[in-house]
Design a protein around this motif. Sequence first.
Motif: not given
Length: 212
Positions: A100-105, A132-133, A136
Amino acid sequence: MDTSVELMCKKILDEAQTEADNAVKKASMMASQRLKLAEQEANSKAAKIIKQAEAESGHIRKKILSSVAVEIQRMSLEKTGAFINQVLRAIDESLQQFAQSKEYVPFLKSAIMEAVVALNSKKASVSIGQNDNLSVIKGMIPEIEKELDRKYSLKTALTINNQRHSETGVIVTDTDHHVRINNTLEQRLAIQENEIRKLLHERLFGEGDNRG
């Protein structure tokens, strides 16, 4: 009565009395010896019974202590196993928080590239997780293809598989040879689980301990 006759009678009576006394003494001695032998035999039997009882008691004591030691070890291992499982659950929860964090992408991008390089294929299909998005990941595909070409000289055409999986991360499949690489967080944790368990065990008991 003649004196000589009286003396003879007295002598006979004295001898008879002496013989009777000797017989009584002999019988008394024999009875005493038998009693002593019986007492010795009884003491010997008693000592043997006590020795056997002590041996049985010692055996039972060892058995009880052994059972207690085994039970203590079992309880210790159960508690250790429960603790290790608790740690693994905590790690799994932290991975879900990471998703759920910004490091996941950036992780997804890296995971796709690692899988494609390992496959070394001209075509590959990317399956993403249910949460997952999609937009993105679709947006990063052209950038990944360019980077693969620039860094690894791989001209791989990537597509997004419409069928999603239930894990967190990506599963990349070589569409020509149907080779699949699971690069999800769950799979990475599963691969490392034995090492994590070993590390935790060493922290709890020290290196070289063979329990469990």
